[in-house]
Design a protein around this motif. Structure first.
Motif, PDB file in Angstrom:
ATOM      1  N   ALA A  32       0.841  -1.199   0.000  1.00  0.00           N
ATOM      2  CA  ALA A  32       0.000   0.000   0.000  1.00  0.00           C
ATOM      3  C   ALA A  32       0.875   1.247   0.000  1.00  0.00           C
ATOM      4  N   GLY A  33       0.311   2.346  -0.495  1.00  0.00           N
ATOM      5  CA  GLY A  33       1.035   3.606  -0.486  1.00  0.00           C
ATOM      6  C   GLY A  33       0.969   4.297   0.863  1.00  0.00           C
ATOM      7  N   GLU A  34      -0.109   4.079   1.586  1.00  0.00           N
ATOM      8  CA  GLU A  34      -0.285   4.685   2.902  1.00  0.00           C
ATOM      9  C   GLU A  34      -1.240   3.844   3.732  1.00  0.00           C
ATOM     10  N   VAL A  35      -1.346   4.244   5.030  1.00  0.00           N
ATOM     11  CA  VAL A  35      -2.231   3.513   5.934  1.00  0.00           C
ATOM     12  C   VAL A  35      -3.316   4.463   6.430  1.00  0.00           C
ATOM     13  N   GLU A  36      -4.465   3.851   6.781  1.00  0.00           N
ATOM     14  CA  GLU A  36      -5.541   4.612   7.398  1.00  0.00           C
ATOM     15  C   GLU A  36      -5.045   5.211   8.720  1.00  0.00           C
ATOM     16  N   PRO A  37      -5.431   6.448   9.048  1.00  0.00           N
ATOM     17  CA  PRO A  37      -4.929   7.086  10.279  1.00  0.00           C
ATOM     18  C   PRO A  37      -5.119   6.234  11.527  1.00  0.00           C
ATOM     19  N   ARG A  38      -6.207   5.466  11.607  1.00  0.00           N
ATOM     20  CA  ARG A  38      -6.432   4.677  12.819  1.00  0.00           C
ATOM     21  C   ARG A  38      -5.334   3.636  13.024  1.00  0.00           C
ATOM     22  N   VAL A  39      -4.761   3.136  11.925  1.00  0.00           N
ATOM     23  CA  VAL A  39      -3.682   2.163  12.053  1.00  0.00           C
ATOM     24  C   VAL A  39      -2.513   2.784  12.795  1.00  0.00           C
ATOM     25  N   ARG A  40      -2.190   4.056  12.489  1.00  0.00           N
ATOM     26  CA  ARG A  40      -1.099   4.735  13.184  1.00  0.00           C
ATOM     27  C   ARG A  40      -1.406   4.947  14.658  1.00  0.00           C
ATOM     28  N   ARG A  41      -2.684   5.072  14.992  1.00  0.00           N
ATOM     29  CA  ARG A  41      -3.051   5.325  16.391  1.00  0.00           C
ATOM     30  C   ARG A  41      -3.087   4.050  17.238  1.00  0.00           C
ATOM     31  N   GLU A  42      -2.838   2.910  16.624  1.00  0.00           N
ATOM     32  CA  GLU A  42      -2.873   1.634  17.351  1.00  0.00           C
ATOM     33  C   GLU A  42      -1.476   1.018  17.342  1.00  0.00           C
ATOM     34  N   PRO A  43      -0.617   1.439  18.273  1.00  0.00           N
ATOM     35  CA  PRO A  43       0.761   0.914  18.273  1.00  0.00           C
ATOM     36  C   PRO A  43       0.808  -0.615  18.374  1.00  0.00           C
ATOM     37  N   TRP A  44      -0.135  -1.210  19.124  1.00  0.00           N
ATOM     38  CA  TRP A  44      -0.141  -2.666  19.252  1.00  0.00           C
ATOM     39  C   TRP A  44      -0.332  -3.358  17.916  1.00  0.00           C
ATOM     40  N   LEU A  45      -1.116  -2.693  17.046  1.00  0.00           N
ATOM     41  CA  LEU A  45      -1.397  -3.288  15.742  1.00  0.00           C
ATOM     42  C   LEU A  45      -0.168  -3.228  14.848  1.00  0.00           C
ATOM     43  N   LEU A  46       0.539  -2.073  14.882  1.00  0.00           N
ATOM     44  CA  LEU A  46       1.753  -1.965  14.080  1.00  0.00           C
ATOM     45  C   LEU A  46       2.798  -2.978  14.531  1.00  0.00           C
ATOM     46  N   ASP A  47       2.971  -3.077  15.849  1.00  0.00           N
ATOM     47  CA  ASP A  47       3.933  -4.063  16.367  1.00  0.00           C
ATOM     48  C   ASP A  47       3.552  -5.476  15.928  1.00  0.00           C
ATOM     49  N   ALA A  48       2.270  -5.791  16.057  1.00  0.00           N
ATOM     50  CA  ALA A  48       1.819  -7.148  15.731  1.00  0.00           C
ATOM     51  C   ALA A  48       1.982  -7.445  14.246  1.00  0.00           C
ATOM     52  N   LEU A  49       1.681  -6.479  13.393  1.00  0.00           N
ATOM     53  CA  LEU A  49       1.797  -6.709  11.955  1.00  0.00           C
ATOM     54  C   LEU A  49       3.251  -6.886  11.533  1.00  0.00           C
ATOM     55  N   LEU A  50       4.162  -6.198  12.220  1.00  0.00           N
ATOM     56  CA  LEU A  50       5.572  -6.337  11.890  1.00  0.00           C
ATOM     57  C   LEU A  50       6.136  -7.676  12.346  1.00  0.00           C
ATOM     58  N   THR A  51       5.627  -8.195  13.464  1.00  0.00           N
ATOM     59  CA  THR A  51       6.170  -9.452  13.988  1.00  0.00           C
ATOM     60  C   THR A  51       5.425 -10.693  13.470  1.00  0.00           C
ATOM     61  N   ALA A  52       4.187 -10.522  13.022  1.00  0.00           N
ATOM     62  CA  ALA A  52       3.364 -11.684  12.639  1.00  0.00           C
ATOM     63  C   ALA A  52       3.356 -11.947  11.142  1.00  0.00           C
ATOM     64  N   GLU A  53       4.119 -11.165  10.370  1.00  0.00           N
ATOM     65  CA  GLU A  53       4.092 -11.329   8.923  1.00  0.00           C
ATOM     66  C   GLU A  53       4.420 -12.775   8.530  1.00  0.00           C
ATOM     67  N   PRO A  54       3.586 -13.405   7.735  1.00  0.00           N
ATOM     68  CA  PRO A  54       3.854 -14.794   7.320  1.00  0.00           C
ATOM     69  C   PRO A  54       5.075 -14.867   6.405  1.00  0.00           C
ATOM     70  N   PRO A  55       5.656 -16.050   6.262  1.00  0.00           N
ATOM     71  CA  PRO A  55       6.886 -16.193   5.462  1.00  0.00           C
ATOM     72  C   PRO A  55       6.737 -15.687   4.036  1.00  0.00           C
ATOM     73  N   ASP A  56       5.571 -15.855   3.453  1.00  0.00           N
ATOM     74  CA  ASP A  56       5.391 -15.409   2.072  1.00  0.00           C
ATOM     75  C   ASP A  56       4.838 -13.995   1.989  1.00  0.00           C
ATOM     76  N   GLY A  57       4.845 -13.284   3.125  1.00  0.00           N
ATOM     77  CA  GLY A  57       4.429 -11.890   3.140  1.00  0.00           C
ATOM     78  C   GLY A  57       2.927 -11.715   3.253  1.00  0.00           C
ATOM     79  N   TRP A  58       2.542 -10.451   3.495  1.00  0.00           N
ATOM     80  CA  TRP A  58       1.116 -10.129   3.582  1.00  0.00           C
ATOM     81  C   TRP A  58       0.503 -10.030   2.195  1.00  0.00           C
ATOM     82  N   SER A  59      -0.739 -10.354   2.095  1.00  0.00           N
ATOM     83  CA  SER A  59      -1.450 -10.210   0.822  1.00  0.00           C
ATOM     84  C   SER A  59      -1.658  -8.734   0.519  1.00  0.00           C
ATOM     85  N   ARG A  60      -1.587  -8.390  -0.752  1.00  0.00           N
ATOM     86  CA  ARG A  60      -1.759  -6.993  -1.168  1.00  0.00           C
ATOM     87  C   ARG A  60      -3.210  -6.574  -0.955  1.00  0.00           C
TER      88      ARG A  60
END
Length: 908
Positions: A120-148
């Protein structure tokens, strides 16, 4: 401020985006702490080149300087050193920063990195306001990556992707049922291992997405009670049950312990749990793929709930889901079973039975419910008046086929009992069985009294009003012959009235319509004496009273139909099976394909089962149990042939607990007849239809007497079950004419009133005499017993109770409404209003259900295809598509509340 934790994937994404701007830089300073489990060295694609990356985590100026110096001294001019540090730029100084990418410490924008990982080119503002979500998405990425996901990563898409990975669910937007199934996996263990912030965030999202249910559900999961989520929901449902004792309420309330819940979330939780169980039950009930697994899941959950209830002292002996509730309701049925000479106890028994049927797991335990149903049916039968004098033989066998066979069917089920029942239930079933058996014995004794005098003179020329087994082909089957049609005669050797009652119901479900010459119900013939295969089957197939073997049967069958100027083929067991790849033999198929040939087939399954002991613990027969019967029915229907399913004699079952034989075994060629002097429970019969013993035999009317070694069942005696020969006639369902002299026989008219539904106000107690038959003048059998008109005998009832006066019935009110008038004017081929009213009233009286055959008969279109006729009725009554009338191919159902609403009849 503590530097954020970064790992090799975060740094790799940062380098991919930043290094292409200055590809020759070998030092990158990053504000952060390097995750201990992350790789110390890795490679990254930078443009068209692959760069080796080494990571050093240093949080002092000297540490940073030393790491950079060592990297420079390594001599590798292409590798990149990344130093993660918390030292500010102004402390580091220009000596280090001058060599670093962008001459400063870079800050990781986790939202930007997450966006890049999702394409994606950018994220919805609420995603930035949820630090737990950013941390989780960075650590939980599957081996073949996230779907577009598109140009903008929304909050909803980000959480759904995370949930799919963290919960291990294919469905990224789970509902309550999905979560409850997930609670039985290892998913909850993975959930509670997540960082608390992520657990909180996911719980909030579930609350927003799934609703109030999620609050209590996630709290139970987080305190380690996931495996008991479903059992706890079942028990908490007790709070909503009426008249729950205060002590039980307190015990149920304590089940949740310290898990905070409000009424709204608790109600949603219970609704979801019970709904999920109901879905599993429906799946298990329907059979097919996964049905056994669904049944096991239901059992595990409910057994665990019962275990918890017992441990906590929770009384749940009426719970609508728990096995203990089923047992409690079954015990209530047993407690209401009291054989009485009147019907004062019947309402209580029916009410208890309704409660048992309403139990949610009753549908998974049909054999246990059936035993209770049969016991209540026997109780209802015992409450009816009992004739005290014997009726004519013709009347007695007709009554046995239409009533006694159903009694015997119930007796067999109640004798087998309820395998998991306690002693009290077993004793109650035993009392009802024994009381009904005593009454049936009295019927057999009265029948034997009349049979003795009738047999002395009865013959084909003077049957005394009875249909004789040797006359069935001439009188019942021959009228079915037409220029382009010949019937298929299926002889089910040993088929009793009880077996015929079961098979008849199942045949109707295979696309057949039952017909009869007698409006009162099915016809029954009288077997020859003794009622054994050698005599009675040969007499049936040869058309005259005689004994013989298969050759005599085949020759007699052919000769009989030659007299009717028709060819005939009779096949026995060895003639039926086809060659490889074909179910039926070529000879049989060719005969069925010839409309000028009468085909007869003899099936020995029932008779063989009596000899070989396969029926000892059975409670019923299915079509599939009678080898080749379903195949023959399907073949006959495909050729448009009428079918007559007939027996040669009935049978009695081995139900005694003693091992003694009755009578003089030395003078007994068979299990149920002998020569000599009659004793208790026996009579002597003699006359032209007694085909063994030189025209004089001793036969028992008492079903417990046998002369040979124990078997599963016996025949040859003089009981109603043995002497009654069921004759069932069917034609393929659809728009085809009913043969002359026959009328459609609705399924309701084949069952006694006490078998199904509620008692009518005045249950009929007599059955019309068999239809008069055109004969040459013949000698009348001398009969000094009372006449038929003097002999009331319990009988099958009419399909539905009589309707109330026309001006007050529901049906009359419907057809008088303006809505009905408008509908009738707009629907083509709509039934006549009066007939519609009659059908509505019949449905109301029958509890809302009638077979399709009975429904079209009420509409004055007997013999027509129910699907076509009822489709016109649905267009008439189902206003705006609302299902007032539903037809499933077998049963027509009326939604009375919808009827009242759609036609403005006021409160129902």
């Amino acid at each position: 401020m503590t530097p954020p934790e970064v790992d090799d994937r975060t740094l790799g994404q940062l380098l991919r985006s930043a290094l292409p701007r200055d590809p020759n830089r070998r030092l990158v300073l990053v504000h952060g702490r390097y995750a201990p489990a992350a790789r110390a060295s890795f490679t990254v694609d930078v443009g068209d080149t692959i760069r080796t990356v080494t990571v050093a985590d240093e949080h002092s100026v000297l540490g940073v300087l030393d790491a950079w110096q060592q990297h420079r001294d390594s001599g590798d001019d292409t590798s990149v050193l990344v130093v993660t540090t918390g030292v500010p730029d102004n402390v580091l100084g220009w000596d280090v920063r001058g060599h670093a990418l962008r001459q400063r410490t870079l800050t990781v924008d986790r939202a930007e990195i997450v966006a890049q990982r999702f394409g994606a080119g950018e994220v919805e503002p609420r995603v930035r306001r949820e630090p737990w979500l950013l941390d989780a998405l960075l650590t939980a990425e599957p081996p073949d990556g996230w779907s577009r996901t598109g140009p903008v990563l929304t909050y909803a898409a980000a959480v759904r992707a995370l949930v799919a990975v963290r919960f291990g669910l294919d469905d990224a937007a789970p509902d309550a049922g999905t979560l409850l199934e997930w609670s039985r996996t290892t998913g909850p263990d993975r959930f509670v291992a997540l960082p608390p912030a992520e657990q909180d965030g996911l719980a909030r999202w579930l609350g927003e997405t799934v609703g109030p249910f999620a609050g209590l559900f996630t709290r139970l999961v987080r305190v380690g009670r996931a495996t008991d989520v479903l059992p706890l929901g079942v028990l908490v449902s007790l709070i909503d049950e009426p008249d729950v004792p205060a002590q039980t309420m307190m015990a149920v309330g304590s089940l949740l312990g310290d898990v905070v819940s409000d009424e709204r979330s608790r109600d949603a939780f219970v609704t979801a749990v019970l709904g999920t169980l109901e879905r599993w039950i429906v799946h298990a009930e329907g059979g097919g793929l996964g049905a056994a697994e669904a049944r096991d899941r239901v059992g595990e959950v409910l057994d665990r709930a019962d275990t918890i209830a017992t441990a906590r002292g929770i009384e749940a002996d009426d719970h609508p889901f728990l096995p203990s509730g089923f047992r409690g309701r079954l015990a209530a049925v047993a407690a209401a079973l009291t054989p009485q000479p009147d019907d004062t106890g019947v309402p209580a028994a029916l009410g208890a039975l309704d409660r048992l049927r309403e139990h949610r797991i009753a549908r998974l335990l049909p054999e246990r419910v059936a035993a209770a149903e049969m016991a209540v049916r026997l109780m209802r039968w015992l409450a009816l008046p009992e004739p005290t004098e014997p009726g004519p033989v013709a009347h007695a066998v007709a009554a046995h086929l239409r009533i006694g066979g159903w009694v015997d069917r119930a007796l067999t089920a109640v004798w087998a009992g309820e395998v998991s029942a306690g002693a009290a239930v077993g004793h109650a079933f035993g009392r009802i069985h024994d009381a009904a058996r005593v009454r049936r014995d009295r019927q057999d004794q009265r029948f034997a009294t009349r049979l003795r005098s009738w047999t002395e003179h009865a013959a084909a020329a003077a049957p005394g009003g009875a249909l004789l087994v040797e006359s069935v082909l001439d009188e019942v089957v021959a009228p079915l012959l037409t220029e382009n049609d010949a019937p298929l005669v299926i002889v089910v050797d040993g088929m009793s009235a009880a077996v015929a009652a079961e098979l008849g119901e199942q045949i109707l479900d295979r696309g057949w319509t039952e017909i009869s010459r007698d409006d009162a119900g099915r016809e029954a013939a009288v077997a020859v004496v003794p009622s054994v295969t050698r005599a009675s089957r040969t007499s049936l197939l040869a058309g005259r009273a005689r004994t013989g073997d298969r050759n005599a049967e085949r020759d007699g069958f052919t000769a009989l139909w030659n007299r009717h100027r028709r060819g005939a083929v009779l096949l026995h067991k060895s003639d039926i099976a086809g060659a490889a790849g074909r179910r039926l033999s070529e000879q049989l198929v060719e005969a069925l394909a010839d409309p000028a040939t009468v085909v007869g087939v003899v099936l020995n399954t029932v008779d063989d089962a009596l000899d070989h002991g396969r029926e000892g613990d059975r409670t019923g027969w299915r079509l599939a149990d009678i080898t080749y019967l379903p195949d023959l029915l399907d073949a006959a229907r495909s050729y448009g042939r009428p079918v007559v399913v007939v027996s040669d004699h009935g049978h009695v079952l081995e139900r005694s607990t003693a091992s003694e034989k009755g009578g003089d075994g030395a003078a007994a060629p068979s299990a149920r007849w002998r020569t000599g002097t009659p004793g208790e429970g026996e009579i002597e019969l003699r006359g032209p239809r007694v085909l063994e013993g030189d025209g004089r035999v001793v036969v028992p009317w008492d079903e417990s007497i046998r002369y040979t070694n124990r078997r599963a069942g016996y025949h040859g005696g003089a009981s109603l079950a043995e002497m009654t020969v069921p004759v069932l006639v069917f034609v393929p369902a659809g728009d085809r004419p009913v043969p002359m002299g026959y009328a459609v026989l609705p399924a309701e008219s084949t069952r006694p009133d006490w078998w199904n539904g509620r008692p009518t106000a005045s249950p009929p107690t007599s059955v019309p005499a068999p239809p008069a038959r055109k004969r040459k003048p013949a000698k009348v059998v001398e009969d000094t017993q009372p006449t038929l008109d003097d002999m009331p005998v319990p009988a099958a009832v009419t399909p539905v109770p009589p309707a109330p006066p026309p001006t007050r019935t529901v049906g009359r009110r419907v057809i008088a409404s303006s809505r009905f008038t408008a509908q009738h004017a707009s629907v083509r081929r709509a039934p006549e209003p009066v007939q519609v009213a009659d059908l509505i009233d019949a449905l109301v009286a029958a509890g809302g259900e009638l077979t399709g055959t009975a429904a079209v008969a009420r509409l004055g279109r007997a013999g027509r295809d129910p699907g076509i006729v009822l489709a016109h009725l649905q267009r008439l009554l189902n206003v705006e598509g609302y299902p007032v009338i539903v037809f499933d191919g077998r049963t027509a159902r009326l939604d009375i509340d919808m009827l009242y609403l759609q036609f403005g009849l006021g409160g129902s």
